[in-house]
Structure formats: structure tokens, C-alpha cells
Design a protein around this motif. Structure first.
Motif, PDB file in Angstrom:
ATOM      1  N   LYS A   1      14.693   5.504   9.586  1.00  0.00           N
ATOM      2  CA  LYS A   1      15.580   4.932   8.557  1.00  0.00           C
ATOM      3  C   LYS A   1      16.528   6.001   8.024  1.00  0.00           C
ATOM      4  O   LYS A   1      17.015   5.922   6.898  1.00  0.00           O
TER       5      LYS A   1
ATOM      6  N   GLY B   1      20.805   8.831   1.975  1.00  0.00           N
ATOM      7  CA  GLY B   1      20.846   8.562   0.536  1.00  0.00           C
ATOM      8  C   GLY B   1      19.871   7.474   0.130  1.00  0.00           C
ATOM      9  O   GLY B   1      18.880   7.205   0.824  1.00  0.00           O
TER      10      GLY B   1
ATOM     11  N   LEU C   1      19.088   1.363   0.470  1.00  0.00           N
ATOM     12  CA  LEU C   1      19.840   0.244  -0.094  1.00  0.00           C
ATOM     13  C   LEU C   1      19.041  -1.063  -0.058  1.00  0.00           C
ATOM     14  O   LEU C   1      19.306  -1.967  -0.845  1.00  0.00           O
TER      15      LEU C   1
ATOM     16  N   TYR D   1      14.361   8.513 -11.865  1.00  0.00           N
ATOM     17  CA  TYR D   1      14.975   8.980 -10.614  1.00  0.00           C
ATOM     18  C   TYR D   1      15.577  10.374 -10.791  1.00  0.00           C
ATOM     19  O   TYR D   1      15.567  11.193  -9.872  1.00  0.00           O
TER      20      TYR D   1
ATOM     21  N   TRP E   1      27.810  16.981   7.554  1.00  0.00           N
ATOM     22  CA  TRP E   1      28.858  16.486   6.662  1.00  0.00           C
ATOM     23  C   TRP E   1      28.225  15.939   5.393  1.00  0.00           C
ATOM     24  O   TRP E   1      27.060  15.532   5.376  1.00  0.00           O
TER      25      TRP E   1
HETATM   26  C1  LIG Z   1      19.567   5.149  -9.670  1.00  0.00           C
HETATM   27  C2  LIG Z   1      20.330   5.436  -8.436  1.00  0.00           C
HETATM   28  C3  LIG Z   1      19.863   6.662  -7.784  1.00  0.00           C
HETATM   29  C4  LIG Z   1      20.428   7.190  -6.710  1.00  0.00           C
HETATM   30  C5  LIG Z   1      21.621   6.672  -6.097  1.00  0.00           C
HETATM   31  C6  LIG Z   1      22.103   7.171  -4.947  1.00  0.00           C
HETATM   32  C7  LIG Z   1      23.332   6.585  -4.384  1.00  0.00           C
HETATM   33  C8  LIG Z   1      23.482   6.739  -2.895  1.00  0.00           C
HETATM   34  O1  LIG Z   1      22.670   7.311  -2.215  1.00  0.00           O
HETATM   35  S1  LIG Z   1      24.910   6.037  -2.281  1.00  0.00           S
HETATM   36  C9  LIG Z   1      24.697   6.186  -0.565  1.00  0.00           C
HETATM   37  C10 LIG Z   1      24.004   5.015   0.071  1.00  0.00           C
HETATM   38  N1  LIG Z   1      23.949   5.210   1.490  1.00  0.00           N
HETATM   39  C11 LIG Z   1      24.844   4.724   2.332  1.00  0.00           C
HETATM   40  O2  LIG Z   1      25.745   4.004   1.979  1.00  0.00           O
HETATM   41  C12 LIG Z   1      24.679   5.130   3.790  1.00  0.00           C
HETATM   42  C13 LIG Z   1      24.358   3.952   4.669  1.00  0.00           C
HETATM   43  N2  LIG Z   1      24.064   4.396   6.024  1.00  0.00           N
HETATM   44  C14 LIG Z   1      25.006   4.800   6.906  1.00  0.00           C
HETATM   45  O3  LIG Z   1      26.187   4.833   6.637  1.00  0.00           O
HETATM   46  C15 LIG Z   1      24.552   5.185   8.276  1.00  0.00           C
HETATM   47  O4  LIG Z   1      23.220   4.732   8.436  1.00  0.00           O
HETATM   48  C16 LIG Z   1      24.595   6.689   8.565  1.00  0.00           C
HETATM   49  C17 LIG Z   1      23.979   7.496   7.431  1.00  0.00           C
HETATM   50  C18 LIG Z   1      26.040   7.139   8.766  1.00  0.00           C
HETATM   51  C19 LIG Z   1      23.797   7.000   9.853  1.00  0.00           C
HETATM   52  O5  LIG Z   1      24.312   6.200  10.911  1.00  0.00           O
HETATM   53  P1  LIG Z   1      23.456   5.975  12.250  1.00  0.00           P
HETATM   54  O6  LIG Z   1      22.893   7.261  12.688  1.00  0.00           O
HETATM   55  O7  LIG Z   1      24.337   5.240  13.200  1.00  0.00           O
HETATM   56  O8  LIG Z   1      22.215   5.077  11.809  1.00  0.00           O
HETATM   57  P2  LIG Z   1      22.162   3.492  11.572  1.00  0.00           P
HETATM   58  O9  LIG Z   1      22.042   2.814  12.873  1.00  0.00           O
HETATM   59  O10 LIG Z   1      23.249   3.093  10.663  1.00  0.00           O
HETATM   60  O11 LIG Z   1      20.792   3.344  10.753  1.00  0.00           O
HETATM   61  C20 LIG Z   1      19.536   3.505  11.401  1.00  0.00           C
HETATM   62  C21 LIG Z   1      18.507   2.751  10.590  1.00  0.00           C
HETATM   63  O12 LIG Z   1      18.473   3.316   9.262  1.00  0.00           O
HETATM   64  C22 LIG Z   1      18.743   2.297   8.308  1.00  0.00           C
HETATM   65  N3  LIG Z   1      19.490   2.877   7.175  1.00  0.00           N
HETATM   66  C23 LIG Z   1      20.492   3.772   7.243  1.00  0.00           C
HETATM   67  N4  LIG Z   1      20.916   4.068   6.003  1.00  0.00           N
HETATM   68  C24 LIG Z   1      20.165   3.348   5.161  1.00  0.00           C
HETATM   69  C25 LIG Z   1      20.131   3.244   3.736  1.00  0.00           C
HETATM   70  N5  LIG Z   1      20.930   3.974   2.936  1.00  0.00           N
HETATM   71  N6  LIG Z   1      19.238   2.398   3.194  1.00  0.00           N
HETATM   72  C26 LIG Z   1      18.382   1.696   3.952  1.00  0.00           C
HETATM   73  N7  LIG Z   1      18.358   1.778   5.311  1.00  0.00           N
HETATM   74  C27 LIG Z   1      19.238   2.587   5.891  1.00  0.00           C
HETATM   75  C28 LIG Z   1      19.568   1.277   9.057  1.00  0.00           C
HETATM   76  O13 LIG Z   1      19.497   0.031   8.411  1.00  0.00           O
HETATM   77  C29 LIG Z   1      18.876   1.302  10.403  1.00  0.00           C
HETATM   78  O14 LIG Z   1      17.682   0.578  10.286  1.00  0.00           O
HETATM   79  P3  LIG Z   1      17.248  -0.467  11.454  1.00  0.00           P
HETATM   80  O15 LIG Z   1      15.942  -1.024  10.990  1.00  0.00           O
HETATM   81  O16 LIG Z   1      17.150   0.358  12.702  1.00  0.00           O
HETATM   82  O17 LIG Z   1      18.331  -1.482  11.521  1.00  0.00           O
END
Ligand SMILES: CC/C=C\C=C\CC(=O)SCCNC(=O)CCNC(=O)[C@H](O)C(C)(C)COP(=O)(O)OP(=O)(O)OC[C@H]1O[C@@H](n2cnc3c(N)ncnc32)[C@H](O)[C@@H]1OP(=O)(O)O
Length: 308
Positions: free
Chosen positions: A57, A97, A100, A129, A172
Motif C-alpha cells: 500500500k 502519506g 485515504l 496525529y 521526490w
Molecule cells: C489529520 C490528517 C493527518 C495527516 C494528513 C496527511 C495528508 C496527506 O498525506 S495528503 C497525501 C495523500 N496521498 C496521496 O494523495 C497519494 C496517493 N497515492 C499516489 O499518488 C500513488 O499511489 C503514488 C504514491 C504516486 C505511488 O504510485 P504507484 O507506485 O503507481 O502505486 P499505486 O498503484 O498508485 O498504489 C499501490 C497500492 O497502494 C494504494 N495506495 C497508494 N496510496 C495510497 C494512499 N494514500 N492511501 C491508501 N492507499 C494507497 C493503492 O490504492 C494501491 O492499492 P491496491 O490495493 O493495489 O489497489
């Protein structure tokens, strides 16, 4: 093959065959009990390795992560066997991060009978958090963080609470929060301006959510070193951690605490604080031992310091 400086560092700090440590520092097979998102190991004497471990993940920060970090760093704080921490991540990237999927309930549907109670509960959630990363800063043991690939959102909150930041050439960094409709609230907006000299750059990154790549991370001061690949970076992190672990824990931990105090206070207040600090700590046997070693042109590694 590991670079020669890394192999010599590995031999120096442990006396074990370097290949054993290469295995110890590389991605472990899974989280370490009682954790489900962290893997903890001891790659060399006095060094604790904490690894984010949800690679499938992309090390997204789920509910378990937020509490496991607090438990983990509270343990490290009181562990006399640990003098320094190396923090890294398993898998393709450092972290995506906040999770979500897992966190949506807490943030989007907070519980409470009316606005006041909902708000109060949400405030408690945010402050808890915040503690997840503040524990890194409160821990007196220095934390060297090693970032590869993406470091997104909560990842910036995490690394800005660490003491020394390293990254790979493919790393990055992205202050992603505005893209998901929120003002970052667990440390980035407070700590990043203290890390990066340019207020304009901090504002640009936080307001546009643009990606910052390794070279700019280095030139802006977010990281102090960039390595060609993860293997070299982990070797460099371990070597640096070994240099820290060799030195008096009284001196090292006092230095971390006073650096953080100085960051948050005036020069006059910082001088006052360190004078009071050292009126006790200068009486440590570590000063005499260290001075004697220096006079005899021995390395700090040759000195045996009591545990702290
Ligand atoms: C009170 C609040 C406290 C803290 C707040 C923090 C704010 C933040 O953190 S904002 C940032 C949120 N994150 C994102 O928007 C990033 C989302 N993810 C991506 O853009 C991409 O996954 C990537 C990081 C660029 C990596 O890309 P890649 O290597 O191509 O992987 P994927 O195929 O996209 O993902 C693989 C697998 O991981 C799951 N996943 C990725 N990111 C998240 C996430 N943030 N939350 C939950 N799950 C995530 C994605 O769904 C895939 O799962 P599968 O089961 O294989 O589908």
C-alpha cells in the motif's frame, strides 16, 4: 556490491561480516510484533532501524501506523541500548502519506452529538496525529531518515520531525495536502519553514503541491545528502549513525535537545537553557573520557561510555 566505505563502516561498528548486516539493513520480511506497519531491527550496536512496512500500500499511513509510531518512539526513548535511529521504508517508495481509505471515517465523519462535540472530537484526532511525529522530535536519540522514491503528504510531516535527512537520486517530495482540500496539520507547515531557508519556496511547495526532486531538495536544504541508489543510501545512513553512536550519549542527546530548543527560542533563551543544562551535564565522566581519548589521538569509538 556495497561501496568500500560502507563495508568498512559495517566491519568497524560490529565486527560482523558485512554481508550479515547488509541483510539486516535491507527490507525485512514483514512488520515486527507488536507492530503491523513497522519493522524494528538492530543492524549494529546502539543503532535501531525503524522501517515503514506496508509496501503493498506504498506505506500509506493507516490507523495502526498513527498509534504504533508513538509506542515505538516512546520505547526507543527509554531504551538504553539505543543511541541513534535510522528510519527508512520498505518497497517501491518511502510513503504515499495518509491512508485515504482507512482514515476517511475519522476525518470526514467525526463523531459527536452536536457541532461543539464533533469539533472537539476532531480536534482531539488532529492533536493525537500530531503526536505521531512529535514523538520523533521528543525522542532524545537522533533520527537519521533515509528517503527513496515518493515522499508524499504525511511523509513530509514525518521527515521534517527527523534530525538528519538523506535521499536517493530518484526521491521526490510533495506537500500534497492542498490537493486533497486541507491545510496540512500535523507538522509540515510548522517545521518545514525551519528546515528550508527560503520562505518563498516553502510557501510555493505548500500552496501549489508541486513535486520537488532530489537535486532541489539538496540545494534547498531539505536533505543534506543525495545517494545514487537505496543500497548506497542505507550504507551511508548506517555509517553516519555509527559515527553518532560512537560518541558520548550524554553529549549527543544533550546536543539534540539543545538544537531543538534553540530552533524554537531566542539566542538569549537558548544560551540560558544550555547553561542550565550543562551545569549538570558537564559533570559527566564522559567529558574526561572523551578529552583523554582526544589527547591520546584515539577515536571516540575506543571509549566505553556508560549506557544512558
Ligand atoms: C489529520 C490528517 C493527518 C495527516 C494528513 C496527511 C495528508 C496527506 O498525506 S495528503 C497525501 C495523500 N496521498 C496521496 O494523495 C497519494 C496517493 N497515492 C499516489 O499518488 C500513488 O499511489 C503514488 C504514491 C504516486 C505511488 O504510485 P504507484 O507506485 O503507481 O502505486 P499505486 O498503484 O498508485 O498504489 C499501490 C497500492 O497502494 C494504494 N495506495 C497508494 N496510496 C495510497 C494512499 N494514500 N492511501 C491508501 N492507499 C494507497 C493503492 O490504492 C494501491 O492499492 P491496491 O490495493 O493495489 O489497489
Amino acid at each position: 556490491m556495497w561501496p568500500s566505505f560502507a563495508r568498512s563502516a559495517l566491519r568497524k561498528y560490529t565486527g560482523l561480516a558485512s554481508q550479515t548486516l547488509v541483510r539486516a539493513m535491507s527490507s525485512s520480511s514483514g512488520p515486527t510484533s507488536p507492530y503491523t506497519t513497522l519493522s524494528i531491527s538492530r543492524p549494529a550496536e546502539a543503532i535501531t532501524h525503524v522501517e515503514l512496512h506496508r509496501p503493498e500500500k506504498r506505506n500509506a499511513m493507516n490507523k495502526a501506523f498513527w498509534s504504533e509510531m508513538v509506542h515505538c518512539f516512546n520505547e526507543i526513548t527509554v531504551d538504553p541500548e539505543c543511541r541513534v535511529v535510522v528510519f527508512s521504508a520498505a518497497g517501491k517508495i518511502f510513503t504515499a502519506g495518509i491512508d485515504l481509505m482507512d482514515m476517511a471515517g475519522d476525518i470526514l465523519q467525526p463523531e459527536g452529538d452536536d457541532t461543539a462535540r464533533i469539533s472537539w472530537n476532531l480536534r482531539k484526532t488532529v492533536t493525537s496525529y500530531q503526536e505521531t511525529f512529535s514523538v520523533i522530535e521528543k525522542c532524545p536519540k537522533p533520527v537519521v531518515v533515509a528517503v527513496h522514491g515518493a515522499c508524499v503528504g504525511g511523509g513530509i510531516d514525518l521527515i521534517t520531525a527527523c534530525d538528519i535527512r538523506l535521499c536517493t537520486q530518484d526521491a521526490w517530495f510533495q506537500v500534497k495536502e492542498v490537493d486533497i482540500g486541507l491545510a496540512a496539520d500535523v507538522g509540515t507547515l510548522q517545521r518545514l519553514p525551519k528546515v528550508i531557508g527560503s520562505r518563498s519556496l516553502v510557501n510555493e511547495l505548500a500552496l501549489t503541491a508541486r513535486k520537488m526532486y532530489a537535486d532541489e531538495a539538496k540545494s534547498s536544504g531539505l536533505v543534506s545528502r543525495v545517494f545514487a541508489n537505496k543500497e548506497d543510501m542505507m550504507a551511508g545512513a548506517l555509517e553516519m549513525a555509527g559515527e553518532i553512536a560512537d560518541r558520548s550519549p550524554v553529549a549527543v542527546q544533550g546536543t539534540k535537545i539543545n538544537l531543538i530548543y534553540a530552533r524554537d527560542h531566542s539566542v538569549a533563551d537558548g544560551l540560558n537553557y544550555v547553561a542550565t543544562w550543562n551545569m549538570s551535564m558537564l559533570q559527566t565522566q564522559d567529558v574526561m573520557k572523551s578529552v583523554q581519548a582526544a589527547m591520546e589521538k584515539k577515536s571516540p569509538k575506543a571509549v566505553t561510555f556508560s549506557k544512558l
